[in-house]
Design a protein around this motif. Structure first.
Motif, mmCIF file in Angstrom:
data_model
loop_
_atom_site.group_PDB
_atom_site.id
_atom_site.type_symbol
_atom_site.label_atom_id
_atom_site.label_comp_id
_atom_site.label_asym_id
_atom_site.label_seq_id
_atom_site.Cartn_x
_atom_site.Cartn_y
_atom_site.Cartn_z
ATOM 1 N N LEU A 1 -2.334 -0.047 -9.803
ATOM 2 C CA LEU A 1 -2.994 0.087 -8.508
ATOM 3 C C LEU A 1 -3.133 1.555 -8.107
ATOM 4 C CD1 LEU A 1 -1.231 -2.788 -6.531
ATOM 5 C CD2 LEU A 1 -3.661 -2.664 -7.069
ATOM 6 N N ALA A 2 -2.093 2.338 -8.373
ATOM 7 C CA ALA A 2 -2.132 3.762 -8.033
ATOM 8 C C ALA A 2 -3.190 4.493 -8.840
ATOM 9 C CB ALA A 2 -0.758 4.392 -8.260
ATOM 10 N N ARG B 1 0.839 -1.206 0.000
ATOM 11 C CA ARG B 1 0.000 0.000 0.000
ATOM 12 C C ARG B 1 0.873 1.254 0.000
ATOM 13 N NH1 ARG B 1 -4.395 2.151 4.588
ATOM 14 N NH2 ARG B 1 -4.573 4.233 3.680
ATOM 15 N N ASN B 2 1.922 1.274 0.799
ATOM 16 C CA ASN B 2 2.801 2.441 0.843
ATOM 17 C C ASN B 2 3.477 2.684 -0.507
ATOM 18 O OD1 ASN B 2 2.182 2.822 3.529
ATOM 19 N ND2 ASN B 2 4.019 1.796 4.297
ATOM 20 N N ARG B 3 3.905 1.609 -1.170
ATOM 21 C CA ARG B 3 4.549 1.734 -2.474
ATOM 22 C C ARG B 3 3.565 2.302 -3.502
ATOM 23 N NH1 ARG B 3 9.264 -1.169 -3.844
ATOM 24 N NH2 ARG B 3 9.510 -1.028 -1.577
ATOM 25 N N VAL B 4 2.350 1.783 -3.480
ATOM 26 C CA VAL B 4 1.329 2.232 -4.422
ATOM 27 C C VAL B 4 0.950 3.683 -4.157
ATOM 28 C CG1 VAL B 4 -1.097 1.931 -5.089
ATOM 29 C CG2 VAL B 4 0.402 -0.065 -4.857
ATOM 30 N N PHE C 1 8.240 10.424 -6.820
ATOM 31 C CA PHE C 1 7.631 9.353 -6.038
ATOM 32 C C PHE C 1 7.415 9.823 -4.607
ATOM 33 C CE2 PHE C 1 8.233 5.708 -3.143
ATOM 34 C CZ PHE C 1 7.207 4.876 -3.567
ATOM 35 N N ASN C 2 6.195 9.630 -4.093
ATOM 36 C CA ASN C 2 5.867 9.948 -2.698
ATOM 37 C C ASN C 2 6.036 11.425 -2.372
ATOM 38 O OD1 ASN C 2 4.870 8.875 -0.267
ATOM 39 N ND2 ASN C 2 6.905 8.847 0.646
ATOM 40 N N THR C 3 5.769 12.274 -3.350
ATOM 41 C CA THR C 3 5.912 13.711 -3.105
ATOM 42 C C THR C 3 4.736 14.251 -2.306
ATOM 43 O OG1 THR C 3 6.149 15.867 -4.165
ATOM 44 C CG2 THR C 3 4.848 14.242 -5.348
ATOM 45 N N GLU C 4 5.031 15.108 -1.339
ATOM 46 C CA GLU C 4 3.996 15.653 -0.461
ATOM 47 C C GLU C 4 2.990 16.508 -1.217
ATOM 48 O OE1 GLU C 4 3.201 15.285 2.837
ATOM 49 O OE2 GLU C 4 4.589 13.589 2.697
#
Length: 212
Positions: free
Chosen positions: A69-70, A36-39, A95-98
């Motif tokens: 999935l994302a 889930r965190n990766r997606v 990736f994972n940008t706020e």
């Protein structure tokens, strides 16, 4: 009970947490929480700026599954004609940008059963198919599903991955072994080839035998 593909990802992670979800080259084994965190990292990258209505990724790597999935979690359509997911989002600087976090959480109110996902099928319609298919497969969270990484882009294999997620199973994507020659060929264990038959009609448009 999950009613959308987004809910499916979130609920499986909440329920199964540390159980193995996905094994793939370079990623090793991710738990459901880690998956889930990766997606969601990919989703934040997609939503950091105004995203297109449809996206697609065909890198031939496990990042394609994370991107699909994302897209589902973000309420975006997944279509071959869609805009390619930038490599910067797939583990790169976006990736994972706020910048995408508030937009991602806002999607909780936007993604519904009627949200289109692919080939004219909505989240709700695909969830119905996943429930039906799971009843035939009998998979659950103790099931390990071995799948060929080389066929990742095929619709049937994508359907198998969605089915594994629905069941809370452990999907293992592995590269094909190089063919053995000489004496090695005689003693090598021959694995049973993956059978795509149960999944071939999964993405068929509404009105076909799939929905009868």
């Amino acid at each position: 009970m999950a009613s959308t593909l987004r809910d499916l990802l979130i609920q499986r992670a909440a329920r199964l947490q540390g159980r193995p979800a996905l094994t793939a080259p370079r990623w090793e084994t991710l738990s459901y929480t880690q998956l889930r965190n990766r997606v969601e990292g990919v989703a934040l990258g997609l939503l950091a700026a105004s995203p297109p209505a449809a996206v697609f990724s065909a890198t031939g790597t496990i990042w394609d599954w994370a991107a699909e999935l994302a897209a589902a979690a973000s309420g975006l359509a997944w279509e071959p004609e869609g805009q390619s997911v930038p490599t910067e989002v797939l583990g790169g600087p976006r990736f994972n940008t706020e910048a995408g976090r508030s937009a991602y959480h806002a999607r909780e109110q936007v993604v519904t059963e009627g949200t289109p996902f692919t080939t004219g099928l909505t989240h709700g319609e695909l969830m119905v198919r996943l429930r039906r298919l799971n009843g035939l497969l009998g998979w659950d969270h103790d099931t390990r599903v071995d799948l060929p990484l080389a066929r990742l882009g095929e619709p049937a294999l994508r359907a198998a991955l969605w089915s594994a997620l629905f069941a809370g199973a452990h999907a293992v994507l592995a590269p094909s072994a190089a063919p053995a020659t000489g004496l090695l060929a005689r003693f090598r264990h021959h694995e049973t080839p993956w059978d795509p038959t149960p999944f071939k009609a999964f993405w068929a448009p509404l009105g076909t035998a799939t929905d009868r």
